[in-house]
Write an enzyme that holds these catalytic residues in place. Structure first.
Site, mmCIF file in Angstrom:
data_model
loop_
_atom_site.group_PDB
_atom_site.id
_atom_site.type_symbol
_atom_site.label_atom_id
_atom_site.label_comp_id
_atom_site.label_asym_id
_atom_site.label_seq_id
_atom_site.Cartn_x
_atom_site.Cartn_y
_atom_site.Cartn_z
ATOM 1 N N ASP A 79 -0.285 4.903 0.891
ATOM 2 C CA ASP A 79 -0.742 5.978 1.900
ATOM 3 C C ASP A 79 -0.533 5.515 3.243
ATOM 4 O OD1 ASP A 79 -0.930 7.785 0.085
ATOM 5 O OD2 ASP A 79 -3.267 7.747 0.031
ATOM 6 N N ASP A 134 0.883 -0.935 -0.015
ATOM 7 C CA ASP A 134 0.032 0.040 0.030
ATOM 8 C C ASP A 134 0.843 1.165 -0.001
ATOM 9 O OD1 ASP A 134 -2.378 1.823 0.488
ATOM 10 O OD2 ASP A 134 -2.054 1.614 2.619
#
Length: 313
Positions: free
Chosen positions: A90, A88
């Site tokens: 963020d 991922d």
């Protein structure tokens, strides 16, 4: 063509020093809201209001609260033998939640951050939360460009070392993000019918800093009209909806015939990637945001990328 904006991006200065320091402490009380201010190089700006439950505890506290901070031998074996690791972006690869920071820059930080907390905690479908957040501030092309110039994405400590160690073991690296390509990769702007997809050319984009090619990136796209007005997001991107990361991972495994795939992230959409046919292992990274429901369901909970580096040895 008259009325169409230029498709040539402009290089944007990215400061070399972007130190992050919290100037307050969090109360351990669940649900308590606090204001944070961050020093970033020569600028000082107010961060979003975050719930105290989102701030990660110490390793000792996490070990007492969660039973998955010490991985089993099976988990370690999968981690050490992964063909591909998907991250991922963020609050994992990057310190910030990109959409929250953009909203804060545009004056809608608090209301958008509340939606983000709900989406990442899994209480609302991601596509609903994404549309709702963007509708609250509708960023224009010029606002996005100004934002990226003033607040470029900040890489999380330790991620470079981890990716280098994974590459030394011949693992392929992907970025699978519910954030925006404008904050991750570099390319020219592409016209799309009456709309316009912007790729802003940062001097040091996230993917370039980590040496990740465009074909190894799954992320969302902001759309703009030829006038520069906000015109939504590309709903064809798999990461624009709940279950999208699982779909992206199934696609990656099918196309490349990988045997073992690991997903590393902090949110509910990352946990979804662990569905049958998806990731063989989900590692929750709680070093920036610790989301209890996600942390509890992970195969392995870590608070520092050094833990993952050590697990490779």
């Amino acid at each position: 063509m008259a009325g169409r904006i230029s498709t040539q991006p402009t290089a944007i200065y990215h400061p070399k020093n972007h130190h992050h320091s919290s100037l307050c402490s969090l109360s351990p009380s669940s649900g308590t809201k606090v204001s944070l201010r961050f020093s970033l190089g020569s600028r000082l700006y107010s961060s979003l209001k975050l719930t105290a439950i989102s701030e990660h505890p110490s390793k000792t506290v996490a070990s007492a609260q969660y039973g998955n901070t010490m991985p089993s031998q099976d988990v370690i074996e999968i981690w050490r033998n992964a063909d591909v690791v998907c991250f991922d972006v963020d609050s994992t690869v990057c310190i910030d939640e990109g959409i929250d920071e953009l909203a804060d820059f545009c004056g809608a930080g608090e209301s958008v951050a509340e939606w983000t907390a709900r989406a990442m905690g899994g209480s609302v479908p991601f596509e609903v939360a994404l549309a709702a957040r963007l509708s609250l501030f509708k960023p224009s092309l010029s606002q996005v460009q100004d934002f990226l110039e003033r607040r470029p994405p900040r890489i999380s400590p330790g991620i470079h070392d981890l990716i280098n160690k994974l590459r030394a073991k011949k693992a392929e690296i992907y970025l699978i993000s519910g954030g925006f390509r404008q904050m991750i990769e570099v390319s020219n702007g592409l016209p799309l019918g009456s709309d316009f997809i912007l790729y802003t050319c940062l001097k040091h984009p996230v993917a370039a800093q980590l040496g990740i090619p465009r074909e190894n990136i799954f992320a969302n796209r902001l759309l703009f009209r030829s006038s520069g007005e906000f015109d939504g997001f590309d709903e064809a991107e798999p990461t624009s909806r709940s279950g999208g990361k699982a779909s992206a991972i199934r696609h990656i495994k099918k196309v490349h015939q990988y045997r073992t795939l690991v997903m590393v992230g902090d949110g509910a959409t990352d946990l979804e990637a662990r569905k049958p046919g998806g990731a063989d292992l989900f590692i929750c990274y709680g070093g920036i945001q610790l989301r209890p429901s996600v942390a509890a369901a992970a195969d392995w909970l870590v608070l520092d990328f050094n833990e993952l580096c050590a697990g490779l040895e």
